[in-house]
Scaffold this motif. Sequence first.
Motif, PDB file in Angstrom:
ATOM      1  N   PHE A  70      -6.585  25.565  76.318  1.00  0.00           N
ATOM      2  CA  PHE A  70      -7.571  24.579  75.886  1.00  0.00           C
ATOM      3  C   PHE A  70      -7.520  24.208  74.406  1.00  0.00           C
ATOM      4  O   PHE A  70      -8.071  23.171  74.021  1.00  0.00           O
ATOM      5  N   HIS A  71      -6.941  25.034  73.560  1.00  0.00           N
ATOM      6  CA  HIS A  71      -6.995  24.797  72.113  1.00  0.00           C
ATOM      7  C   HIS A  71      -6.227  23.533  71.745  1.00  0.00           C
ATOM      8  O   HIS A  71      -5.181  23.223  72.323  1.00  0.00           O
ATOM      9  N   VAL A  72      -6.741  22.795  70.759  1.00  0.00           N
ATOM     10  CA  VAL A  72      -6.111  21.536  70.367  1.00  0.00           C
ATOM     11  C   VAL A  72      -4.716  21.755  69.785  1.00  0.00           C
ATOM     12  O   VAL A  72      -3.833  20.914  69.951  1.00  0.00           O
ATOM     13  N   GLU A  73      -4.493  22.884  69.110  1.00  0.00           N
ATOM     14  CA  GLU A  73      -3.170  23.224  68.574  1.00  0.00           C
ATOM     15  C   GLU A  73      -2.928  24.716  68.751  1.00  0.00           C
ATOM     16  O   GLU A  73      -3.028  25.495  67.802  1.00  0.00           O
ATOM     17  N   PRO A  74      -2.627  25.154  69.963  1.00  0.00           N
ATOM     18  CA  PRO A  74      -2.446  26.597  70.188  1.00  0.00           C
ATOM     19  C   PRO A  74      -1.286  27.159  69.376  1.00  0.00           C
ATOM     20  O   PRO A  74      -0.245  26.513  69.234  1.00  0.00           O
ATOM     21  N   ARG A  75      -1.488  28.341  68.864  1.00  0.00           N
ATOM     22  CA  ARG A  75      -0.492  28.993  68.027  1.00  0.00           C
ATOM     23  C   ARG A  75       0.394  29.898  68.874  1.00  0.00           C
ATOM     24  O   ARG A  75      -0.049  30.491  69.856  1.00  0.00           O
ATOM     25  N   GLN A  76       1.663  30.020  68.500  1.00  0.00           N
ATOM     26  CA  GLN A  76       2.575  30.898  69.222  1.00  0.00           C
ATOM     27  C   GLN A  76       2.246  32.363  68.947  1.00  0.00           C
ATOM     28  O   GLN A  76       1.897  32.734  67.822  1.00  0.00           O
ATOM     29  N   LEU A  77       2.364  33.186  69.982  1.00  0.00           N
ATOM     30  CA  LEU A  77       2.166  34.627  69.819  1.00  0.00           C
ATOM     31  C   LEU A  77       3.504  35.256  69.447  1.00  0.00           C
ATOM     32  O   LEU A  77       4.322  35.587  70.306  1.00  0.00           O
ATOM     33  N   ASN A  78       3.728  35.400  68.161  1.00  0.00           N
ATOM     34  CA  ASN A  78       5.005  35.906  67.670  1.00  0.00           C
ATOM     35  C   ASN A  78       4.769  36.933  66.567  1.00  0.00           C
ATOM     36  O   ASN A  78       3.648  37.408  66.367  1.00  0.00           O
ATOM     37  N   ALA A  79       5.822  37.262  65.839  1.00  0.00           N
ATOM     38  CA  ALA A  79       5.721  38.277  64.787  1.00  0.00           C
ATOM     39  C   ALA A  79       4.770  37.849  63.682  1.00  0.00           C
ATOM     40  O   ALA A  79       4.030  38.674  63.122  1.00  0.00           O
ATOM     41  N   SER A  80       4.765  36.555  63.362  1.00  0.00           N
ATOM     42  CA  SER A  80       3.863  36.055  62.327  1.00  0.00           C
ATOM     43  C   SER A  80       2.408  36.217  62.753  1.00  0.00           C
ATOM     44  O   SER A  80       1.553  36.648  61.961  1.00  0.00           O
ATOM     45  N   ASN A 109       2.071  50.834  60.837  1.00  0.00           N
ATOM     46  CA  ASN A 109       3.049  49.793  60.522  1.00  0.00           C
ATOM     47  C   ASN A 109       4.017  49.438  61.658  1.00  0.00           C
ATOM     48  O   ASN A 109       4.431  48.276  61.753  1.00  0.00           O
ATOM     49  N   PRO A 110       4.410  50.370  62.515  1.00  0.00           N
ATOM     50  CA  PRO A 110       5.309  49.985  63.614  1.00  0.00           C
ATOM     51  C   PRO A 110       4.755  48.875  64.511  1.00  0.00           C
ATOM     52  O   PRO A 110       5.520  48.202  65.214  1.00  0.00           O
ATOM     53  N   TYR A 111       3.436  48.677  64.470  1.00  0.00           N
ATOM     54  CA  TYR A 111       2.826  47.645  65.309  1.00  0.00           C
ATOM     55  C   TYR A 111       2.674  46.307  64.583  1.00  0.00           C
ATOM     56  O   TYR A 111       2.261  45.315  65.192  1.00  0.00           O
ATOM     57  N   ARG A 112       3.001  46.264  63.304  1.00  0.00           N
ATOM     58  CA  ARG A 112       2.736  45.084  62.489  1.00  0.00           C
ATOM     59  C   ARG A 112       3.326  43.812  63.100  1.00  0.00           C
ATOM     60  O   ARG A 112       2.693  42.753  63.070  1.00  0.00           O
ATOM     61  N   ALA A 113       4.536  43.893  63.628  1.00  0.00           N
ATOM     62  CA  ALA A 113       5.216  42.698  64.139  1.00  0.00           C
ATOM     63  C   ALA A 113       5.161  42.572  65.656  1.00  0.00           C
ATOM     64  O   ALA A 113       5.704  41.622  66.216  1.00  0.00           O
ATOM     65  N   VAL A 114       4.485  43.518  66.338  1.00  0.00           N
ATOM     66  CA  VAL A 114       4.547  43.519  67.808  1.00  0.00           C
ATOM     67  C   VAL A 114       3.170  43.505  68.466  1.00  0.00           C
ATOM     68  O   VAL A 114       3.057  43.724  69.671  1.00  0.00           O
ATOM     69  N   ILE A 115       2.101  43.254  67.691  1.00  0.00           N
ATOM     70  CA  ILE A 115       0.763  43.228  68.290  1.00  0.00           C
ATOM     71  C   ILE A 115       0.676  42.130  69.347  1.00  0.00           C
ATOM     72  O   ILE A 115      -0.001  42.291  70.372  1.00  0.00           O
TER      73      ILE A 115
END
Length: 726
Positions: A70-80, A109-115
């Motif tokens: 539904f979001h007008v500009e959905p964001r990708q679920l990635n490392a960022s 920290n191991p979860y920083r890029a994989v949440i």
Amino acid sequence: MNSVYTTIISTPIYFFISFILGILQAAFYGMKKLRAALFTLLFLPTLSNAQTTDRVANEAFVITRMVNKFHVEPRQLNASFSADVFKGMLDKADEDRIFFTQNDIGRLNPYRAVIAGEIKQRNTAYLDLFISIYKQRLRQADSLADFIVKTPFNFYAVEKLTVAEDTLFPAAPVAMRPKLYKKLKANALDELDDDIPDDFKTWPAVKQKKYIDSAGLAAQKKVVSSLKRKIGNILQNSYGIERYLGNLYCETIASCFDPHTEFFPPQEKENFESELGKQPFQFGFRMKEDKNGGVLIDNLEPGSPAYKSGKLNKGDKFMSLQWDGRKAVDVSDISPDDFIELIRQSGHNKVLFTMKKTDGPIVQLTLEREQVAAGGGEDDGRVKSFVLKGKTTVGYIYLPAFYEDWESNNEGLNGCANDVGREIIKLKKENISGLILDLRSNGGGSVGEATELAGIFIDAGPVAQVKSKDEKVATIKDTDRGTVFDGPLVIMVNGYSASASEMVAGTLQDYNRAVIIGSPTYGKATMQVVLPMDTTITPENFSKVVTEDNLKLTVSKLYRVTGASAQFKGVQPDIALPDMLDVYISKEADEPFALRSGSIAPNKYYTPYAPLPLKTLAQSMQTEIDTSQFFNMIKKLVAYTKQQKAAKDIPLNINDYLALNMANNAGTTAPLPPLKKFIVQSNADEQERLQANSLLKEMNEDFSKRVAADAYISIAYDVLAKMKTE
């Protein structure tokens, strides 16, 4: 952001723009009200720790699925995205960097890029580890606070809290104590500075030290008590710290899509709705700060639980609060802001209040929030109007929020637009030659009310354009022919004017219907709708589906009839005035995940009125602004304060601390009030109403004094006077 101004969150209306472009009633939300996330409480059945985190993992997953849908500009679920959630959780849970250590961050920290992967797979490993560490550190900090309070602070020792220490997590658990000690001492110095007598520097050294030793000990106990109270509120949460941090996790995930997408547990949704029109649940007391610390009852709302108890009176002091199944919370030295956040936890649970009466006795009573019909405080958050009489007679209307007529059969008759219309009719009886509509610090609300309000001043026609995820453009129209007021109009705005305020100001500016004065507005031109947390909802059933948790979701962008947008840059005033608020406030453009917005084609049915003499007005008013002692002082204060805003080491020695504050405040002499150009009166109808209610009369008198002393209103008055002669 610490401010005397309140930004109001708007209320949900049912505009599901992702599905239906033709639905007439829309949801348009204002700026976030600054909430203390650490005090949010979910009212859910108690679950085991594993059950709780499993449920949170599912909620996190549902949030991302609904955003994608539904979001007008959905964001990708990635490392960022993962990194943003990682940072957001630490910021929300430990804003002062006193609980977690750098060693703890290393473990997380191991979860920083994989949440993002954790969310997609509904895993709980990151959340479980975060909870485990946080519980341990909170208990450790609580014990350290007990240890620190045993030894009085030496306010004459030469030491400081450096910028690096203040902004970094302690290196290891052993480094928590010195960091916590310095933060608490800095807070105690801040408390001391607030209360220190003006002539303190002229006192003999012995008298100074005696005062600091006594007042400093009280300040130390107060700041330690405040910290322990916050820690206790988390650790003793009736529904568990797992649920508390799970809520924080979902809030963080939602906020990483844009500043106005929010996860709403049940109590937050109710608070949200009550802020813009829906009858709130309340205890029914107003509070004020006790000069000796803590909070007192200022007055009672007639018909409220507090009023009906018969045990409370003005001046009674709050000593402690206690919810069923929890330890009592000492509030004898609490600040008003912390007290407000604390009682937000009560929801619909009964609370045992321990009070100290004005004549000394201690009494206890149990209260539960109730919906109270408007009574003594009915004017709070609603329209106010006055007549300004001087060389010309001008009407003044203050609109604090775009509230709507919730859940009634009045068809909007009690919404803000109709309230403004009624006040205009009263003011016209006073033979006003122009009107000031004050939208300063109005954080927005209902787009339906904004549309109706714009329609009061223009004939039927388009007032805004909306574009949703599917790129279709819909037009929001005023369909009512005629106007309520067609005379000279000035709209006042500032950096806190947002969403619906910006829509009205931008529309009337585009139609050449009003002169906009003040400073650039907040810059929010997106629209939200509150949806149940259910990925199977459809256009036909979403308003009928009920879930315990909800999601406020940004579903579209708003554009002006010209095709431009206030998103990110705000509405620019026709006559700009210097404003101290601009030094302190954050705007939409300052939000890390704010959506950008370009422009679209103008609405082809938009036909503006004849141009106003804006250039001539601006030039003539600029002379007045440039020669004004008030605005020249404001300009100096703005420039000086900007220079002082850079982060600095904080001295923890009382003499050095006071010297630094004196240097910081060297250029901040209060500006002179403006020359009185008019007297402020209530209209005849209002004067009759006020005679029957002493509380409203007192509030009205206080407000009218502020209007009379407001230099910005003085400029608006002069603009209307010049427009009359043009």
